[in-house]
Design a protein around this motif. Sequence first.
Motif, PDB file in Angstrom:
ATOM      1  N   UNK A  36      52.414  14.484 -42.791  1.00  0.00           N
ATOM      2  CA  UNK A  36      51.024  14.420 -43.222  1.00  0.00           C
ATOM      3  C   UNK A  36      50.787  13.274 -44.200  1.00  0.00           C
ATOM      4  N   UNK A  37      51.869  12.629 -44.658  1.00  0.00           N
ATOM      5  CA  UNK A  37      51.751  11.518 -45.589  1.00  0.00           C
ATOM      6  C   UNK A  37      51.562  11.950 -47.026  1.00  0.00           C
ATOM      7  N   UNK A  38      51.932  13.189 -47.339  1.00  0.00           N
ATOM      8  CA  UNK A  38      51.737  13.718 -48.688  1.00  0.00           C
ATOM      9  C   UNK A  38      53.024  13.771 -49.504  1.00  0.00           C
ATOM     10  N   UNK A  39      54.155  13.476 -48.881  1.00  0.00           N
ATOM     11  CA  UNK A  39      55.436  13.586 -49.577  1.00  0.00           C
ATOM     12  C   UNK A  39      55.719  12.336 -50.388  1.00  0.00           C
ATOM     13  N   UNK A  40      55.978  12.517 -51.661  1.00  0.00           N
ATOM     14  CA  UNK A  40      56.284  11.401 -52.568  1.00  0.00           C
ATOM     15  C   UNK A  40      57.713  11.552 -53.058  1.00  0.00           C
ATOM     16  N   UNK A  41      58.348  10.426 -53.345  1.00  0.00           N
ATOM     17  CA  UNK A  41      59.711  10.468 -53.869  1.00  0.00           C
ATOM     18  C   UNK A  41      59.669  10.702 -55.371  1.00  0.00           C
ATOM     19  N   UNK A  42      60.799  11.043 -55.923  1.00  0.00           N
ATOM     20  CA  UNK A  42      60.928  11.451 -57.322  1.00  0.00           C
ATOM     21  C   UNK A  42      60.255  10.610 -58.370  1.00  0.00           C
ATOM     22  N   UNK A  43      60.991   9.708 -58.991  1.00  0.00           N
ATOM     23  CA  UNK A  43      60.464   8.939 -60.130  1.00  0.00           C
ATOM     24  C   UNK A  43      59.417   7.911 -59.746  1.00  0.00           C
ATOM     25  N   UNK A  44      59.701   7.185 -58.674  1.00  0.00           N
ATOM     26  CA  UNK A  44      58.802   6.078 -58.328  1.00  0.00           C
ATOM     27  C   UNK A  44      57.472   6.582 -57.778  1.00  0.00           C
ATOM     28  N   UNK A  45      57.487   7.744 -57.145  1.00  0.00           N
ATOM     29  CA  UNK A  45      56.252   8.294 -56.599  1.00  0.00           C
ATOM     30  C   UNK A  45      55.792   7.613 -55.329  1.00  0.00           C
ATOM     31  N   UNK A  46      56.685   6.819 -54.703  1.00  0.00           N
ATOM     32  CA  UNK A  46      56.328   6.137 -53.459  1.00  0.00           C
ATOM     33  C   UNK A  46      56.301   7.135 -52.303  1.00  0.00           C
ATOM     34  N   UNK A  47      55.521   6.798 -51.281  1.00  0.00           N
ATOM     35  CA  UNK A  47      55.396   7.674 -50.124  1.00  0.00           C
ATOM     36  C   UNK A  47      56.706   7.669 -49.324  1.00  0.00           C
ATOM     37  N   UNK A  48      57.147   8.848 -48.918  1.00  0.00           N
ATOM     38  CA  UNK A  48      58.366   8.979 -48.123  1.00  0.00           C
ATOM     39  C   UNK A  48      58.002   8.863 -46.653  1.00  0.00           C
ATOM     40  N   UNK A  49      58.695   7.950 -45.928  1.00  0.00           N
ATOM     41  CA  UNK A  49      58.424   7.771 -44.503  1.00  0.00           C
ATOM     42  C   UNK A  49      59.665   8.028 -43.654  1.00  0.00           C
ATOM     43  N   UNK A  50      60.809   8.140 -44.271  1.00  0.00           N
ATOM     44  CA  UNK A  50      62.069   8.326 -43.561  1.00  0.00           C
ATOM     45  C   UNK A  50      62.376   9.823 -43.442  1.00  0.00           C
TER      46      UNK A  50
END
Length: 73
Positions: A36-50
Amino acid sequence: MTTKKSAKKSSKKSSTRKYSPAAGKSVEREMKAMKQGKLKSGRSGKKVTNPKQAIAIGLSEARKAGKKVPEKK
């Protein structure tokens, strides 16, 4: 003529689960969020695509919650 019989090796599979069903639910939730494009990674807060990264996040959260998950390699 002699014929050799092939010996079947019986490998016992362990009957216990490596991952608990609750851990699977955690991974499933993270995968859905990634799609859904809502998952963010820990510290950086970048979008997870993998997808592998989404699985890792789900397993990490399951470990923190005390679910049955094998240790990191």
